[in-house]
Write a protein that holds these residues in place. Sequence first.
Motif, short mmCIF file in Angstrom:
data_model
loop_
_atom_site.label_atom_id
_atom_site.label_comp_id
_atom_site.label_asym_id
_atom_site.label_seq_id
_atom_site.Cartn_x
_atom_site.Cartn_y
_atom_site.Cartn_z
N GLU A 60 -5.80 -10.57 -0.06
CA GLU A 60 -4.94 -9.44 0.29
C GLU A 60 -5.74 -8.29 0.90
O GLU A 60 -5.15 -7.36 1.46
CB GLU A 60 -4.18 -8.93 -0.94
CG GLU A 60 -3.17 -9.90 -1.52
CD GLU A 60 -2.48 -9.34 -2.74
OE1 GLU A 60 -2.96 -8.30 -3.28
OE2 GLU A 60 -1.47 -9.92 -3.17
N TYR A 61 -7.06 -8.35 0.75
CA TYR A 61 -7.87 -7.21 1.20
C TYR A 61 -8.08 -7.22 2.71
O TYR A 61 -8.35 -8.25 3.32
CB TYR A 61 -9.24 -7.23 0.51
CG TYR A 61 -10.13 -6.09 0.98
CD1 TYR A 61 -9.94 -4.80 0.51
CD2 TYR A 61 -11.12 -6.32 1.94
CE1 TYR A 61 -10.73 -3.76 0.96
CE2 TYR A 61 -11.91 -5.28 2.40
CZ TYR A 61 -11.72 -4.00 1.90
OH TYR A 61 -12.49 -2.96 2.36
N GLY A 74 -10.32 -0.95 4.89
CA GLY A 74 -9.61 0.30 4.65
C GLY A 74 -8.62 0.24 3.50
O GLY A 74 -8.06 1.28 3.12
N TYR A 75 -8.38 -0.93 2.94
CA TYR A 75 -7.46 -1.06 1.82
C TYR A 75 -8.10 -0.49 0.55
O TYR A 75 -9.32 -0.38 0.43
CB TYR A 75 -7.10 -2.53 1.58
CG TYR A 75 -5.93 -3.03 2.40
CD1 TYR A 75 -5.74 -2.61 3.72
CD2 TYR A 75 -5.02 -3.92 1.86
CE1 TYR A 75 -4.68 -3.08 4.47
CE2 TYR A 75 -3.94 -4.39 2.61
CZ TYR A 75 -3.78 -3.96 3.90
OH TYR A 75 -2.73 -4.42 4.65
N ILE A 76 -7.24 -0.14 -0.39
CA ILE A 76 -7.69 0.32 -1.70
C ILE A 76 -7.36 -0.76 -2.74
O ILE A 76 -6.52 -1.64 -2.48
CB ILE A 76 -7.05 1.67 -2.10
CG1 ILE A 76 -5.50 1.56 -2.16
CG2 ILE A 76 -7.45 2.76 -1.12
CD1 ILE A 76 -4.93 1.27 -3.51
N SER A 95 -3.91 -5.09 -7.54
CA SER A 95 -3.77 -5.67 -6.19
C SER A 95 -4.34 -4.71 -5.15
O SER A 95 -4.46 -3.50 -5.39
CB SER A 95 -2.30 -5.95 -5.89
OG SER A 95 -1.53 -4.76 -5.94
N PHE A 96 -4.68 -5.27 -3.99
CA PHE A 96 -5.15 -4.47 -2.87
C PHE A 96 -3.94 -3.98 -2.07
O PHE A 96 -2.94 -4.68 -1.95
CB PHE A 96 -6.08 -5.30 -1.99
CG PHE A 96 -7.37 -5.68 -2.68
CD1 PHE A 96 -8.41 -4.78 -2.79
CD2 PHE A 96 -7.51 -6.95 -3.22
CE1 PHE A 96 -9.58 -5.13 -3.44
CE2 PHE A 96 -8.68 -7.32 -3.87
CZ PHE A 96 -9.72 -6.41 -3.98
N SER A 97 -4.08 -2.79 -1.51
CA SER A 97 -2.94 -2.19 -0.81
C SER A 97 -3.44 -1.23 0.27
O SER A 97 -4.54 -0.68 0.17
CB SER A 97 -2.05 -1.42 -1.81
OG SER A 97 -1.03 -0.71 -1.13
#
Length: 241
Positions: free
Chosen positions: A155-156, A159-161, A168-170
């Motif tokens: 999911e990464y 720039g994702y957190i 989870s990555f978002s």
Amino acid sequence: MTEKFIGIVLDVTRHSDRYNVVTLYTRSRGRVSFISSAAGGKAGKIRQARLQPLSVIEGDYNFRPNSELQKLGAFSLHDVWADIYFNPIKQMIAMFLSEFLNRLLKASMPDTNLWDYIHSSLHLFDVMKDRISDFHIVFLSSLLPFAGIQPDPDEYSDGYILDMQAGSFSSKIPLHRDFLKGDEAAFAAKLCRVDFSNMRALRLNRNLRYRILDNLLKYYGIHFPGASNLKSIQVIHDIFN
């Protein structure tokens, strides 16, 4: 009902002048607490020496389903560690991991996959000659899927957190403060792909190891309250300082 057990020692606490409470993570019944003789003398010293953090013991006992404390009679070592208790760094890591697992597995039911993972990791730890200082990092990160809280690294994106509460990555910054961003989020995604077979790919200096361990413990603490407030954490930071 008499049955056999194989258990990993998580904690030994003084109960009285005559008895200790020994907490094991057993393969067949999960977490089980035993009342154990604390008698002195040669036999007593041998008994206590076999109950070191992360010792693996086996024996027979009469399981009493309505009792909070089972009785620990005669037992023997299921595994004899050749190096864990003789290498001071390994000894401190074992103490740290036993405290962590004792907090994590507070109300643990049987989970043979989890037990086997811990057991096989200890065998690897005992024979390790290098990368010892990274063992606890890889152990905790590889434990995440068994605990049911591993983020999906697929999911990464740049720039994702990492939303630590959601696991989870978002791309969106959450309203709370429990998230990792930038290099820390990127490394979290990388760490999800690391295990003992490829841990040589890790390149950790003192400061990075410190930050990663604190973030891992914070993440576990969010999902398993109490798992991050460890007395031995300062010892771990000191020995790698």
